[in-house]
Design a protein around this motif. Structure first.
Motif, PDB file in Angstrom:
ATOM      1  N   SER A 149       7.401  20.399  10.997  1.00 34.79           N
ATOM      2  CA  SER A 149       7.795  19.503   9.905  1.00 34.79           C
ATOM      3  C   SER A 149       9.485  19.228  10.236  1.00 34.79           C
ATOM      4  O   SER A 149      10.088  20.229  10.435  1.00 34.79           O
ATOM      5  CB  SER A 149       7.472  20.160   8.508  1.00 34.79           C
ATOM      6  N   SER A 151      12.195  16.835   7.762  1.00 32.74           N
ATOM      7  CA  SER A 151      12.628  16.061   6.791  1.00 32.74           C
ATOM      8  C   SER A 151      14.222  15.580   6.737  1.00 32.74           C
ATOM      9  O   SER A 151      14.887  16.085   7.141  1.00 32.74           O
ATOM     10  CB  SER A 151      12.334  16.824   5.424  1.00 32.74           C
ATOM     11  N   GLN A 152      14.347  14.384   6.050  1.00 28.48           N
ATOM     12  CA  GLN A 152      15.456  13.704   5.968  1.00 28.48           C
ATOM     13  C   GLN A 152      15.880  13.255   4.602  1.00 28.48           C
ATOM     14  O   GLN A 152      14.788  12.543   3.937  1.00 28.48           O
ATOM     15  CB  GLN A 152      15.760  12.755   7.103  1.00 28.48           C
ATOM     16  N   THR A 153      17.166  13.053   3.998  1.00 30.84           N
ATOM     17  CA  THR A 153      17.353  12.363   2.796  1.00 30.84           C
ATOM     18  C   THR A 153      18.794  11.748   3.222  1.00 30.84           C
ATOM     19  O   THR A 153      19.735  11.951   3.536  1.00 30.84           O
ATOM     20  CB  THR A 153      17.875  13.571   1.728  1.00 30.84           C
ATOM     21  N   GLU A 167      14.251  10.022   0.289  1.00 35.20           N
ATOM     22  CA  GLU A 167      13.863  11.314   1.019  1.00 35.20           C
ATOM     23  C   GLU A 167      12.576  11.213   1.489  1.00 35.20           C
ATOM     24  O   GLU A 167      11.706  10.996   0.985  1.00 35.20           O
ATOM     25  CB  GLU A 167      13.809  12.421  -0.076  1.00 35.20           C
ATOM     26  N   MET A 168      12.503  11.640   2.911  1.00 34.97           N
ATOM     27  CA  MET A 168      11.134  11.541   3.554  1.00 34.97           C
ATOM     28  C   MET A 168      10.957  12.790   4.553  1.00 34.97           C
ATOM     29  O   MET A 168      11.987  13.160   4.979  1.00 34.97           O
ATOM     30  CB  MET A 168      11.416  10.138   4.579  1.00 34.97           C
ATOM     31  N   SER A 169       9.742  12.972   4.776  1.00 36.22           N
ATOM     32  CA  SER A 169       9.348  14.206   5.577  1.00 36.22           C
ATOM     33  C   SER A 169       8.245  13.873   6.583  1.00 36.22           C
ATOM     34  O   SER A 169       7.348  12.972   6.257  1.00 36.22           O
ATOM     35  CB  SER A 169       8.840  15.257   4.729  1.00 36.22           C
ATOM     36  N   GLN A 171       5.441  15.208   9.597  1.00 39.09           N
ATOM     37  CA  GLN A 171       4.850  16.472  10.205  1.00 39.09           C
ATOM     38  C   GLN A 171       4.317  15.807  11.661  1.00 39.09           C
ATOM     39  O   GLN A 171       3.645  14.613  11.774  1.00 39.09           O
ATOM     40  CB  GLN A 171       3.531  16.853   9.444  1.00 39.09           C
ATOM     41  N   GLU A 192      14.588  13.412  14.915  1.00 36.61           N
ATOM     42  CA  GLU A 192      15.431  13.229  13.659  1.00 36.61           C
ATOM     43  C   GLU A 192      16.129  11.972  13.803  1.00 36.61           C
ATOM     44  O   GLU A 192      16.347  11.152  12.839  1.00 36.61           O
ATOM     45  CB  GLU A 192      16.235  14.373  13.301  1.00 36.61           C
ATOM     46  N   GLU A 246       9.063  11.280   0.005  1.00 38.22           N
ATOM     47  CA  GLU A 246       8.923  12.027  -1.003  1.00 38.22           C
ATOM     48  C   GLU A 246       9.683  11.776  -2.353  1.00 38.22           C
ATOM     49  O   GLU A 246       9.210  11.830  -3.123  1.00 38.22           O
ATOM     50  CB  GLU A 246       9.811  13.552  -0.500  1.00 38.22           C
TER      51      GLU A 246
END
Length: 417
Positions: A149, A151-153, A167-169, A171, A192, A246
């Motif tokens: 996983s 994630s980024q904001t 905000e997104m994640s 997998q 990323e 998210e």
């Protein structure tokens, strides 16, 4: 002769460390022989110990060590030349065995091994016990079942020039171990960067209100499709499993104003829903009423048309009869018309003589078909004597009317004849 000279002499030689002990051995000289007749109190001879070890090693490798002390001359006899490559060969054999044993390794069920031979790709090994030559092959294990996983904001600019924070994640799994190991130096960093690029591209082409409200699902699917395209083009060997948005929010400075806008939008939508519910309740009822009026109009039209046709047919039939007997049909039509006209009025015509007393009766009620109760009440309100007199007068008047009617009938008949 010196004390440490090997061999010679008939006498026993003593070294300064022996403490006066005696070395045995038929006049001579194996210093490593057994001490007889005296105790050796000095330190061991390292040179002699090394020679013994070499003799034993030669014996193991097929050679035979030389025998010492075999003659009066004190010199060693029958010695064969030693194999100077035996010890290095043994060490080489042992080293090869250790090297070969260190090449075995076990690949787990969830892993795949990428084999590099002198830095060049050789193969991808499957789970189980494997062997590769150490120092020649480099095996890199990659887990292909574990879901990783990232994630980024990020805060970015939308199409309508507003700033929004997303905000997104994501997998993902490793789909191709070879590409994952060889094509990209840092696959996670590449993922990323690709996620950031895809997110900014999609958000930059969408309005802020869509991102914050109903367009989040569309945003997630668009970013996922574009991100997988980037990963395939880079050859990372990564397969995207899921991508979740998210949260999406405006900047903190305008959060309160945006909440007011959201509440106003919700109130507007609620009002629209109420109006639609009212319209859905009223429109079917109005449509039903309109349909009923239309059907009533159609029924009335059909009844009027049918009645008109019936009257036309009746007139046609009467015309035929009138042509056959005009006088009779004229009298009949007159009587039917009079009965129809007088039947709809509330007035009652009574044919009485001028000398007869005037009868005061509720004839209008009787003509309208009043109830029996009202007639009985009106009759009971009269005096019985008056009733008897009225009955007698009505009987005489009916007799006179019948006689006059018969006279008129006879006159009519005479006129008819």
């Amino acid at each position: 002769m010196a004390w440490n000279e090997p061999g010679g002499g008939n006498g026993n030689q003593h070294d300064p460390w022996s403490g006066g002990g005696r070395r045995g051995g038929n006049g001579g000289g194996n210093r490593g022989g057994d001490n007889r007749g005296g105790d050796n109190q000095g330190p061991p001879d390292l040179d002699e110990a090394l020679k013994k070890f070499q003799d034993k090693l030669n014996g193991m490798l097929g050679g035979r060590g030389g025998k010492r002390g075999g003659g009066s001359g004190g010199k060693s006899g029958g010695n064969r030349p030693r194999n100077t490559f035996a010890l290095p060969g043994l060490l080489i054999v042992i080293g090869l065995a250790v090297w070969a044993a260190s090449g075995f390794y076990l690949v787990d069920q969830s892993e795949r091994g990428v084999v590099l031979r002198f830095g060049k790709f050789q193969e991808v090994v499957t789970p189980g016990l494997q062997w590769n030559p150490p120092l020649i092959d480099d095996v890199r294990m990659v887990n292909v079942t574990r879901v990783r996983s990232v994630s980024q904001t990020q805060s970015m600019l939308t199409q309508d020039e507003n700033i929004v924070s997303v905000e997104m994640s994501a997998q993902y799994q490793v789909a191709d171990p070879r590409d994952y190991v060889l094509n990209v130096r840092d696959p996670e960093l590449s993922l990323e960067n690709a996620l950031d690029s895809a997110l900014r591209h999609v958000v930059g082409g969408t309005d802020m209100i869509d991102i914050l409200t109903s367009g989040r699902e569309i945003l997630g699917s668009a970013v996922a499709s574009r991100l997988q395209t980037y990963l395939d083009n880079y050859g990372t060997g990564i397969r995207l499993v899921t991508l979740n948005v998210e949260s999406t929010s405006p900047p903190d400075a305008v959060q309160d104003a945006f909440d007011d806008v959201i509440r106003a939008r919700e109130d507007r939508q609620r009002t629209i829903n109420q109006a639609m519910a009212y319209a859905n309740a009223i429109i079917p009822e109005a449509q039903g009423q309109a349909q009923r009026i239309v059907e009533q109009g159609q029924g009335y039209r059909e009844s009027v048309v049918a009645e008109a046709r019936g009257q036309a047919n009746r007139f046609t039939a009467l015309l035929t009869q009138y042509r056959d007997a005009p006088e009779i049909m004229r009298e009949r039509l007159y009587l039917d018309t009079i009965s129809e006209v007088l039947g709809q009025t509330s007035k009652v015509l009574v044919d009485v003589d001028q000398n007869s007393p005037l009868m005061v009766l509720p004839m209008d009620r009787l003509g309208r078909g009043g109830s029996s109760q009202s007639s009985s009440e009106s009759a009971s309100s009269l005096d019985p004597q008056v009733l008897e007199r009225l009955r007698a007068e009505s009987g005489s008047s009916s007799a006179n009317s019948s006689s006059s009617r018969s006279g008129r009938d006879s006159g009519i008949q005479r006129e008819g004849r």
